[in-house]
Design a protein around this motif. Structure first.
Motif, PDB file in Angstrom:
ATOM      1  N   GLU A  73       0.829  -1.205   0.000  1.00 37.63           N
ATOM      2  CA  GLU A  73       0.000   0.000   0.000  1.00 37.63           C
ATOM      3  C   GLU A  73       0.863   1.255   0.000  1.00 37.63           C
ATOM      4  N   PHE A  74       1.953   1.238   0.763  1.00 35.72           N
ATOM      5  CA  PHE A  74       2.887   2.366   0.813  1.00 35.72           C
ATOM      6  C   PHE A  74       3.488   2.620  -0.573  1.00 35.72           C
ATOM      7  N   ILE A  75       3.900   1.555  -1.229  1.00 32.97           N
ATOM      8  CA  ILE A  75       4.474   1.666  -2.573  1.00 32.97           C
ATOM      9  C   ILE A  75       3.465   2.274  -3.545  1.00 32.97           C
ATOM     10  N   LYS A  76       2.215   1.851  -3.405  1.00 35.50           N
ATOM     11  CA  LYS A  76       1.164   2.347  -4.297  1.00 35.50           C
ATOM     12  C   LYS A  76       0.864   3.818  -4.036  1.00 35.50           C
ATOM     13  N   ILE A  77       0.712   4.195  -2.766  1.00 35.54           N
ATOM     14  CA  ILE A  77       0.366   5.575  -2.404  1.00 35.54           C
ATOM     15  C   ILE A  77       1.468   6.543  -2.823  1.00 35.54           C
ATOM     16  N   LYS A  78       2.717   6.145  -2.613  1.00 39.04           N
ATOM     17  CA  LYS A  78       3.858   7.006  -2.945  1.00 39.04           C
ATOM     18  C   LYS A  78       4.224   6.952  -4.431  1.00 39.04           C
ATOM     19  N   ASN A  79       3.515   6.109  -5.194  1.00 39.38           N
ATOM     20  CA  ASN A  79       3.779   5.958  -6.627  1.00 39.38           C
ATOM     21  C   ASN A  79       5.253   5.653  -6.891  1.00 39.38           C
ATOM     22  N   ILE A  80       5.758   4.671  -6.157  1.00 40.33           N
ATOM     23  CA  ILE A  80       7.162   4.283  -6.264  1.00 40.33           C
ATOM     24  C   ILE A  80       7.333   3.256  -7.375  1.00 40.33           C
ATOM     25  N   HIS A  81       8.281   3.516  -8.252  1.00 38.35           N
ATOM     26  CA  HIS A  81       8.568   2.617  -9.368  1.00 38.35           C
ATOM     27  C   HIS A  81       9.709   1.669  -8.956  1.00 38.35           C
TER      28      HIS A  81
END
Length: 263
Positions: A73-81
């Motif tokens: 969820e953190f990766i998704k919210i922060k839009n991390i590639h």
């Protein structure tokens, strides 16, 4: 232009810390995951200041299933590639099987097996979107040998190696490599440094510093290698295992075991 990141679990100490520093030296942005109060914040600040890369950090206990979903969820919210995923977090062995509690056994399986498996499943879509990409699973030479006091640990690492080989074949079409590194002993803690000094000569010579193993692992992943056994002595031990009779291997394993301090 996209900014790419490497996610590393178990990143605050030992091999995970060495991996984080080695990636930072190569100008890779980082997402670091480790237990609460393990020094992760301090490491993140140090890397930001000294290597001029971006660093996110999450303090999560991977023996708890909610942690996997919190990371995703953190990766998704922060839009991390994500460009690379390094599953390093693990729980070592503690003794003979009849001395282990069921809670410890389940926790060891959760961190060593369930966490990397589900994290890959949750983050695979992200990795595919940023291909060519790579996954590195930190296994162990213990996964190849029958070792007293390392029965559950060795079993979890054998799973991780086998799982990685099969997954690598599946993901080849997606331009995602899956690399498994299987180190022997690593000088990651003061206790392990002491243990690694009192074992026999051959075992002692097989031990690597985490910084050296990290360089080997990362270069292997960049070169899309499947399984890496770092160090000449470790490769020799793998060959020796195929040649020696079982009774001699048991004798040598027990001799090394008797040199170790009581837990």
């Amino acid at each position: 232009m996209k900014k790419y990141y490497v996610l590393i679990t178990g990143a605050s100490k030992g091999f995970g810390r060495a991996m984080a520093l080695e990636f930072a030296k190569r100008d890779m942005n980082l997402v670091l995951v480790a237990l609460p109060d393990s020094g992760l914040k301090e490491l993140s600040v140090f890397i930001k200041r000294n290597f001029n890369v971006e660093v996110f950090y999450l303090e999560n206990d991977l023996s708890m299933k909610d942690s996997y979903y919190a990371i995703a969820e953190f990766i998704k919210i922060k839009n991390i590639h994500l460009k690379y995923l390094v599953n390093n977090a693990g729980i070592l062995s503690r003794g003979y099987f009849d001395e282990l509690s069921d809670q410890f056994i389940l926790k060891q399986i959760e961190v060593n097996v369930t966490a990397p498996t589900i994290l890959i499943n949750l983050l695979l879509k992200n990795l595919k979107a940023n291909a060519p990409a790579g996954i590195m699973n930190i296994s162990s030479m213990a996964g190849f040998f029958a070792l007293p006091k390392k029965q559950v640990y060795g079993g979890t690492k054998a799973y991780l190696t086998s799982f990685s080989k099969s997954l690598g074949k599946e993901l080849k079409k997606d331009n995602i490599s899956v690399t498994t590194i299987c180190p022997g002993g690593l000088n990651t803690t003061s206790r392990l440094c002491y243990q690694n000094r009192i074992v026999g000569w051959l075992t002692r010579e097989s031990v690597l510093n985490p910084e050296d193993a990290a360089k080997i692992a990362i270069m292997g992943m960049f070169n899309k290698k499947g399984v890496i056994v770092p160090g000449f002595i470790n490769k020799f031990l793998m060959l020796l295992d195929k040649l020696l009779p079982e009774f001699l291997k048991d004798y040598l394993a027990n001799r090394e075991l008797n040199k170790l301090p009581v837990a």
